[in-house]
Design a protein around this motif. Structure first.
Motif, PDB file in Angstrom:
ATOM      1  N   THR A 877      24.976  30.653 -38.748  1.00 42.01           N
ATOM      2  CA  THR A 877      23.698  31.054 -38.548  1.00 42.01           C
ATOM      3  C   THR A 877      23.824  32.632 -38.600  1.00 42.01           C
ATOM      4  O   THR A 877      24.619  33.465 -37.982  1.00 42.01           O
ATOM      5  CB  THR A 877      22.759  30.757 -37.276  1.00 42.01           C
ATOM      6  OG1 THR A 877      21.818  31.297 -37.040  1.00 42.01           O
ATOM      7  CG2 THR A 877      23.863  30.978 -36.203  1.00 42.01           C
ATOM      8  N   GLN A 879      21.666  34.852 -36.730  1.00 38.49           N
ATOM      9  CA  GLN A 879      20.841  35.409 -35.651  1.00 38.49           C
ATOM     10  C   GLN A 879      21.870  36.522 -35.254  1.00 38.49           C
ATOM     11  O   GLN A 879      22.891  36.184 -34.832  1.00 38.49           O
ATOM     12  CB  GLN A 879      20.428  34.373 -34.804  1.00 38.49           C
ATOM     13  CG  GLN A 879      19.538  33.368 -35.440  1.00 38.49           C
ATOM     14  CD  GLN A 879      19.255  32.355 -34.243  1.00 38.49           C
ATOM     15  OE1 GLN A 879      19.708  32.143 -33.302  1.00 38.49           O
ATOM     16  NE2 GLN A 879      18.034  31.400 -34.620  1.00 38.49           N
ATOM     17  N   SER A 912      15.938  29.198 -37.589  1.00 37.76           N
ATOM     18  CA  SER A 912      16.981  29.967 -37.540  1.00 37.76           C
ATOM     19  C   SER A 912      17.206  30.238 -39.121  1.00 37.76           C
ATOM     20  O   SER A 912      16.881  29.513 -39.885  1.00 37.76           O
ATOM     21  CB  SER A 912      18.133  29.335 -36.866  1.00 37.76           C
ATOM     22  OG  SER A 912      18.105  28.873 -35.528  1.00 37.76           O
ATOM     23  N   TYR A 914      20.417  30.607 -41.873  1.00 38.63           N
ATOM     24  CA  TYR A 914      21.690  30.171 -42.135  1.00 38.63           C
ATOM     25  C   TYR A 914      21.959  30.485 -43.633  1.00 38.63           C
ATOM     26  O   TYR A 914      21.372  30.527 -44.470  1.00 38.63           O
ATOM     27  CB  TYR A 914      21.682  28.475 -42.154  1.00 38.63           C
ATOM     28  CG  TYR A 914      21.715  27.959 -40.868  1.00 38.63           C
ATOM     29  CD1 TYR A 914      22.975  27.632 -40.152  1.00 38.63           C
ATOM     30  CD2 TYR A 914      20.498  27.488 -39.997  1.00 38.63           C
ATOM     31  CE1 TYR A 914      22.955  27.051 -38.784  1.00 38.63           C
ATOM     32  CE2 TYR A 914      20.480  27.188 -38.899  1.00 38.63           C
ATOM     33  CZ  TYR A 914      21.792  26.792 -38.243  1.00 38.63           C
ATOM     34  OH  TYR A 914      21.769  26.321 -36.945  1.00 38.63           O
ATOM     35  N   HIS A 936      16.348  28.715 -44.170  1.00 38.73           N
ATOM     36  CA  HIS A 936      15.968  28.969 -42.968  1.00 38.73           C
ATOM     37  C   HIS A 936      15.306  27.590 -42.613  1.00 38.73           C
ATOM     38  O   HIS A 936      14.635  26.825 -43.257  1.00 38.73           O
ATOM     39  CB  HIS A 936      14.522  29.872 -43.033  1.00 38.73           C
ATOM     40  CG  HIS A 936      14.883  31.257 -43.741  1.00 38.73           C
ATOM     41  ND1 HIS A 936      15.569  32.215 -43.069  1.00 38.73           N
ATOM     42  CD2 HIS A 936      14.793  31.536 -45.131  1.00 38.73           C
ATOM     43  CE1 HIS A 936      15.576  33.195 -44.098  1.00 38.73           C
ATOM     44  NE2 HIS A 936      15.292  32.886 -45.079  1.00 38.73           N
TER      45      HIS A 936
END
Length: 1192
Positions: A877, A879, A912, A914, A936
């Protein structure tokens, strides 16, 4: 004492003489009882009670004692005759007569010789009533003469000839026992070929060289004098004559060689008896011994038959290797022709023996004593038989009856003397002599004429105790002349007992066949004759039988364990039993392992010797009973022994053994193991198994193994210890019969081929010098096989190979003897290298907020450069990636085996970003990564708020503070707060629903009821839906005005009248509570339940399938509002992981009740909350003020 009573006979008349023989069968007499008091009063003729045997052989080294004992009243006097004339013992100082008897003692130990007193003696015992005589006693001293001196020439004979060594022992008295021994006093071995005849000679059917010896000695043992005499040794030399020595043997004269018969094989001929037939005579009752000994080469075998009948089964015995036939207790029926048959491979011969059985006289009816009263009749009968038939003669008081004084009451009729109307002067002793040429019989019988009134000899008031249901015998021994009559009476009154119920024996005994309890009593015996009457009373008691009510039971136990046998006895209370235990009808071993308790025998640490029959024997003075049980001691078998190897071949051998004791449990199988002392010394391997009935096994062997074998036996209890190892057996070497297995070809580097295999063990090598021939070539090429011979290893590396090329491989075993069979070909590959190409056309399809599907194109197989193991996806991910180094990003890996071109990625985080790539994998490692692909995930429902606190409680408000969800899984849109009050009876009030903006973390509720408990349900929402909820409880504060009122009321309550009123109200409330509890226990319907049925919870609704959850009864955590009647404590702060409901929260206090069906009354929601670690006492009863207000 018992009296033998026979029926009384009437006087015989001359006209009834033809009936004499019939009547004599029924005439008998009184037996005069040997009662001391009776004998003191009664006169009786003499009776010989003891005498020496007719043929009396005495030891010349000891005094001669000739016995003669007699009894009579008055005591008899004794006299002797020797050789038919009176023997005056007073004239010989060496001869004395024993005081009170007629026994003679010749004192020859001090002086004199036994031969002086050799002769025929007869004893006479005489008193006023008659004279009794003994047999003629022939006295002879024993003799054990020496062998006459003789010169015995050595005997020389050819091998195979027959031989008879004569013994000819001296004639002794009694005859000697003959046996042959050597100088060392060792008995000479005998067999079918060599045996001793009945006459003592030693017979050889044919001689062998091992028969040569110089000490053949015949011994004669005279048992009477305990002496042994021996003959001079005989020397025998056997010459072995074969075909090459015939000329030498021809030069020997007949005098130099024993016998003239050929030493070659020949049919049988008889050495004894001679000829084809012979005769044999034997006396009745003796042992008939018939003998046939034959010579021949090979040694003949003897058989016996009876020509005119069969041999008696139980009386026929074969002795001396079938050469002697013996028949015991021979009788006239055994007369006839007996045939012995001698047979060998060259012929058969027969000999017939005619047997005649003669007989010395023997009694058919010996004369019996007669006791008669004056005027009675009687008879003496003397009957004997023999072959030839014996002659009967009578004597009276030792004098032939022809010259004896005449007696008018006596009449002789052959073997019978008839007496009529006897008188007292008719008393005498008569002798019956039955004789033939083989012997004689002499019987004494007296006639005693007495006149005596009845006498009862049984003791007065004798007590008889008898077991119930058994015969009772009440004695009434009596005497009288004439013979009295006997009657029995029971009790003091009544008639004589009759024979329909009782048995009256002739000896006076009264028998009650089956005695019962009512047979108890006093019985009177009355004896009468013409001279008077006598009576006697006896008493009878009937006892209960002794019984074993608990018998010992059959037991099977293992060696070393403990076993017990139980034996409980029931008996008559007046009898004292003794209980003893027997083993195999003998005493118990004197061993501390055997313990006898009251009703029990315990055997500890059981051994093999303890097996057998155990008997519990209960004895009383009247009866005894027993019960037995068998104890079988079992154990694993004993090890086999005597292992033997036979039929030894290159690849097989036969093993035989002797089983050990099976210890009372049959052997089911034998396990055979082997040891290879050459290759694996001390290590035993399983060879085979055979059934327990088999004691041999044919074993397959491998070459070049030094075998030892051992055997174990197995039964139902387990396996025995191993036997001792057999002798070793080394098999010959041979070429290997198998090749290595698990042959593989794998490269460890891109340019090599590593060939591995499982090498043969020493047992499989079959010979010395074990090696391997390793061969290989490329599968797809035209190259020839490349081979190399290596030592006994398990690996060979081929270098310089192309990368990942298939090869054909084979590995062949060989040793110093030769090669194993052609091996199988296996395929392998040279070493792998990393893949060169990355998968292409990678694209991602998002399925939902937590799941995505990845697709890719496969790489060309040639670019894999190894075994394709699969494809590997790396994903992570993005983030917060800007806040940290991308090298520290945690990547997840998912591998898909084989040649798959798509796969699913589960467990993704909602909302998230990815990134992923795909790589191909082989045995060497991973290939290059594909270009990164980004995708996503959509929003999902949030998790529960991280915490919920209730702060600043007031009279009518509560403030809630919370933290946002740790996983919002999207953009929060709002919060939902639901709450409802809980009254004093734990019932839930109406539910209030409130929406709160997503940017808030604090909220105050106003206009709440004072002193009221509320329950709150709180959760967040995104566009995807509502998240998990968190719950909490809190209470508003108490009104001070109310408290003051309560205080004034308490002051009033201190007044006496108010206390009485309150007590009455409390009592009434208590009664109402009791009634309520009773109704509740009876299963009545409660208001809580009725309210719930009327107002169902609006929140209990199934979720939509899109939510990914189920309805109220799903297994997921359920945080719906509580239904009416539920109640939990709170510490005002509940975290998400502590928010689950729990049944225990509803189980405390008086309100936590259960229905009759076991259901919890307050439980109406699908899930309950857990009790917090530190909560206020929310489950306790309400405060006294509230309680008071509720009552008011």
């Amino acid at each position: 004492m018992q009296l033998k009573i026979m029926p009384k006979k009437k006087r015989l008349s001359a006209g009834r003489v033809p009936l004499i023989l019939f009547l004599c069968q029924m005439i008998s007499a009184l037996d005069v009882p040997l009662d001391s008091k009776l004998l003191e009063d009664l006169v009786q003729p003499p009776t010989i009670t003891q005498q020496s045997p007719k043929d009396y052989i005495v030891d010349p080294r000891e005094n001669i004692v000739i016995q003669c004992e007699a009894q009579g009243k008055p005591p008899p006097s004794f006299s002797w005759t020797r050789n038919g004339t009176h023997f005056d013992i007073d004239k010989d100082p060496l001869v004395t007569m024993k005081a009170g008897s007629g026994t003679l003692i010749m004192n020859i130990m001090s002086e004199g010789k036994a031969e002086t007193y050799e002769g025929v003696y007869q004893c006479t015992a005489r008193n006023e009533r008659g004279a009794a005589v003994s047999n003629n006693i022939v006295v002879r001293p024993s003799r054990s003469p020496l062998w006459t001196k003789e010169k015995l020439e050595p005997i020389t004979l050819r091998s195979g000839q027959s031989l008879v060594l004569p013994c000819r022992p001296p004639i002794g008295l009694p005859p000697a026992i003959i046996f042959w021994m050597d100088n060392s006093f060792q008995r000479l071995p005998q067999s079918e070929r060599v045996s001793q005849g009945l006459n003592g000679d030693l017979y050889f059917s044919n001689v062998l060289p091992e028969d040569s010896r110089e000490d053949y000695i015949c011994y004669a043992r005279f048992n009477h004098t305990q002496t042994i005499q021996q003959k001079q040794p005989i020397s025998v030399k056997v010459i072995l004559v074969d075909e090459l020595n015939d000329t030498i043997a021809a030069n020997l004269s007949d005098t130099e060689v024993y016998g003239a018969k050929s030493s070659r094989e020949r049919p049988p001929t008889f050495l004894t008896p001679q000829g084809n037939a012979s005769n044999k005579e034997e006396l009745r009752g003796n042992v008939l011994s018939l003998e046939c000994i034959a010579e021949g080469l090979p040694t003949p075998v003897i058989y016996w038959i009876k020509e005119d009948g069969t041999l008696p089964i139980n009386r026929t015995f074969y002795r001396n290797f079938q050469k002697t036939l013996q028949i015991t207790q021979v009788s006239e029926a055994d007369s006839g022709k007996y045939q012995c048959i001698a047979k060998n491979a060259l012929g058969v011969i027969h000999h017939t023996i005619s047997v005649t059985v003669k007989a010395a006289p023997y009694w058919i009816m010996a004369p019996q004593n007669l006791v008669l009263s004056p005027g009675e009749d009687g008879a003496l009968i003397c009957r004997a038989n023999g072959n030839p038939k014996p002659r009967i003669s009578w004597l009276s008081n030792g004098v032939p009856i022809e010259i004896a004084p005449d007696d008018p009451s006596r009449k002789i009729n052959g073997d019978t003397i008839i007496f009529s109307s006897v008188q007292e002067r008719s008393s005498a002793v008569y002798q019956c002599n039955a004789s033939n040429e083989y012997g004689y019989l002499l019987g004494n019988a007296f006639v005693n004429v007495l006149a005596e009134p009845p006498r009862i000899l049984t003791s007065e008031n004798t007590l008889y105790q008898v077991i119930a249901n058994r015969p009772a015998l009440l004695d009434c021994a009596f005497f009288g002349s004439p013979l009295p009559t006997i009657e029995w009476f029971k009790g003091t009154k009544g008639s004589a007992l009759r024979e329909d119920t009782y048995v009256l024996h002739e000896n006076g005994t009264l028998e009650i066949p089956v005695a019962q309890k009512d047979s108890t009593g006093t019985y009177t015996c009355v004896a009468r004759n013409k001279l008077g009457m006598a009576k006697n009373e006896v008493h009878l008691e009937i006892k209960d039988p002794t019984r074993i009510i608990k018998q010992p039971e059959y037991a099977v136990v293992q060696r070393g364990s403990t076993v017990s046998f139980e034996c409980k006895v029931k008996h008559d209370h007046t009898l004292i039993p003794t209980v003893i235990w027997l083993k195999d009808n003998g005493e118990l071993p004197s061993d501390g392992r055997f313990t006898v308790d009251k009703d029990q025998l315990v055997v500890a640490d059981v051994s093999d010797n303890d097996g057998g029959t155990y008997t519990c024997l209960a004895n009383t003075t009247l009866d005894n009973v027993s019960a037995s049980a068998v104890l079988s001691v079992v154990d694993v078998p004993n090890p086999p022994f005597d292992l033997e190897l036979t039929d030894q071949l290159d690849k097989s051998v036969q093993l035989s053994w002797t089983p050990g004791d099976d210890n009372n449990s049959p052997i089911t199988k034998f396990i055979i193991e082997y040891e290879d002392a050459m290759h694996e010394a001390g290590l035993w391997h399983h060879q085979t198994e055979v059934p327990g009935t088999q004691t041999t096994a044919q074993l397959k062997l491998s070459p070049y193994v030094n075998y030892s074998f051992r055997v174990m036996a197995e039964n139902s209890l387990g396996r025995s210890l191993p036997s001792e190892a057999s002798e070793q057996y080394l098999t010959k070497a041979a070429e290997p019969d198998k090749n290595p297995v698990t042959v593989e070809g794998l490269g460890s580097e891109p340019d090599n081929l590593v060939i591995t295999w499982q090498p043969l063990n020493g047992f499989e090598s079959n010979g010395p010098g074990l090696q391997y021939k390793v061969s290989w070539r490329q599968k797809d090429g035209d190259d020839e096989w490349t081979s190399v011979v290596v030592a006994n290893v398990s690996k060979y590396i081929v270098s310089g190979t192309p990368t990942f090329v298939p090869y054909l491989i084979k590995v062949q075993a060989l040793n110093d003897v030769g090669f194993a069979p052609e091996p199988a070909v296996v395929m392998g590959h040279s070493g792998e290298d990393l893949p060169m190409v990355a998968p292409g056309n990678v694209h991602v399809t998002v399925v939902n907020s937590t799941l995505a599907e990845v697709h890719w194109d496969p790489v060309p197989l040639k670019s894999v450069r190894g075994h394709l193991q699969g494809y590997r996806i790396y994903y992570w991910t993005d983030q917060n990636s800007s806040k940290r180094n991308r090298r520290h990003i945690e990547k997840k890996i998912l591998t898909f085996q084989g040649s798959k071109t798509h796969g699913m990625l589960p467990g993704l985080e909602p909302f998230s970003h990815y990134t992923l790539n795909v790589r191909v994998v082989n045995g060497k490692g991973e290939g290059p990564a594909s270009p990164d692909r980004v995708f996503h995930t959509p929003e999902g429902v949030p998790s529960a708020p991280s915490s919920l606190k209730i702060v600043n409680p007031t009279l009518d408000s509560l403030t809630l503070e919370w933290d946002p969800p740790s996983h919002p899984n999207g953009i929060l849109t709002e919060y939902t707060l639901k709450y409802q009050p809980i009254n004093l009876t734990h019932e839930l009030g109406p539910l209030v629903d409130l929406k709160i903006p997503a940017n808030k973390t604090r909220w105050t509720l106003k206009n709440l009821n004072f002193s009221t408990r509320y329950k709150f349900y709180f959760y967040a929402q995104t566009s995807a839906g509502s998240g998990s909820q968190i719950t909490e409880e809190a209470v508003t504060t108490v009104d001070e005005g109310k408290m003051a009122m309560a205080s004034r009321q308490v002051d009033i309550a201190t007044q006496g009248w108010f206390i009485g009123l309150m007590c009455a109200v409390a009592l009434l409330i208590l009664i109402l509570l009791i009634v309520c509890f009773i109704r509740r226990n009876k299963g009545g319907k409660y208001p809580v339940k009725e309210k719930e049925d009327a107002h169902p919870d609006p929140e209990i609704q199934p979720m939509k399938e899109d939510d990914g959850t189920f309805g109220e009864y799903s297994d997921a955590e359920d945080h719906k509002p509580l239904k009416k009647g539920s109640r939990t404590p709170s510490d005002r702060t509940v975290k998400k992981e502590d928010s689950d409901d729990s049944l225990v929260d509803y189980g405390e206090g008086v309100n936590g009740q259960f229905n009759e069906d076991g259901s919890f009354i307050g439980q109406y929601s699908g899930k309950k909350e857990k009790e917090p670690a530190e909560g206020n006492e929310s489950s306790e009863a309400p405060s006294p003020v509230n309680a008071m207000n509720s009552f008011v």
